[in-house]
Design an enzyme around this catalytic site. Structure first.
Site, short mmCIF file in Angstrom:
data_model
loop_
_atom_site.label_atom_id
_atom_site.label_comp_id
_atom_site.label_asym_id
_atom_site.label_seq_id
_atom_site.Cartn_x
_atom_site.Cartn_y
_atom_site.Cartn_z
N GLU A 78 0.98 -1.34 0.04
CA GLU A 78 -0.20 0.00 -0.19
C GLU A 78 0.73 1.31 0.03
O GLU A 78 1.87 1.44 0.57
CB GLU A 78 -0.87 -0.08 1.14
N ARG A 88 -17.53 -1.10 5.90
CA ARG A 88 -18.57 -1.82 4.93
C ARG A 88 -19.37 -2.85 5.72
O ARG A 88 -20.50 -2.97 5.50
CB ARG A 88 -17.93 -2.61 3.87
N CYS A 141 -8.05 -2.29 8.10
CA CYS A 141 -6.73 -2.10 7.24
C CYS A 141 -6.29 -0.70 7.04
O CYS A 141 -5.24 -0.45 7.52
CB CYS A 141 -6.78 -2.90 5.93
N HIS A 165 -1.56 -5.55 1.96
CA HIS A 165 -2.49 -6.51 1.63
C HIS A 165 -1.95 -7.79 1.03
O HIS A 165 -1.35 -7.85 0.03
CB HIS A 165 -3.55 -5.84 1.06
#
Length: 213
Positions: A78, A88, A141, A165
């Site tokens: 990232e 979510r 995350c 990730h």
């Protein structure tokens, strides 16, 4: 060099989290680099609190946080974390923030201080799919990546930090059609390579790692 590397516990109905499984499979010493492994909860705020406590006690030179990105094909390094919590799904404590800042006094975004492109190139040399990612999402995350970089910045700590990730592992996709995965051994190998790359590259490579979307 001392590296603190973290992985989350399972979340979202999964029985296993490849991030933690890969982290805990790492050796305690990689070419003379001390590796300290830490499991953190997939929980907003609580994950950051545990991370901060361990940064203070371990006093690492580098912190790498690792998380699951089900649906991705690649080992994703990232680039940036944003100051937004927008879940979510609820976290493992049932908390689901919507459009909330990670830290009220933080910058809009913080960039990884790891040599992200060098990591990607070294991992690819080993035949493992890897890429720079430009979004860590808005779930736990991103929360932990942002929190890490915020903490290092606010406390003027001479510590490199960033986030990686990883895809699902095979046992997670048995009932999921057309879902990418990566073998656990390859993820662990990629993390080993990443740690060595951080040691070997004081400055990142100046090569393209951009994407159209």
């Amino acid at each position: 060099m001392k590296v603190l590397i973290t992985g989350f516990d399972p979340f979202g109905g999964e029985k296993i989290n490849p991030a933690w499984e890969a982290v805990r499979a790492l050796p305690d010493n990689i070419d003379g680099i001390e590796v300290v492994k830490l499991q953190i909860p997939t929980v907003f705020k609580k994950s950051a609190k545990k991370l901060f406590e361990n940064i203070d006690s371990v006093k690492p030179d580098v912190v790498i946080c690792v998380g699951q990105a089900g649906g991705r094909y690649e080992f994703s390094v990232e680039r940036v974390a944003i100051n937004v919590d927008d879940g979510r799904i609820p976290d493992n404590d049932g908390y689901q923030p919507v459009d909330s800042p990670v830290f009220e006094d933080g910058e809009n975004a913080y960039f990884s201080t790891l040599p992200i492109k060098a990591i990607v190139e070294e991992v690819k040399k080993a035949g493992i799919p890897a890429a720079v990612s430009n979004t860590a999402g808005t779930y736990v995350c991103n929360h932990i990546m942002y929190s890490l970089l915020y903490y290092l910045n606010k406390n003027n700590l001479n510590i490199k930090g960033g986030f990686i990730h990883v895809p699902f592992i095979p046992e997670q996709v048995v009932e999921k059609k057309n879902t990418p995965y990566m073998e656990l051994t390859r993820i662990t190998k990629a993390l080993e390579i990443s740690i060595k790359a951080i040691r070997d590259y004081e400055k990142d490579l100046v090569i393209s790692g951009g994407k159209e979307f």
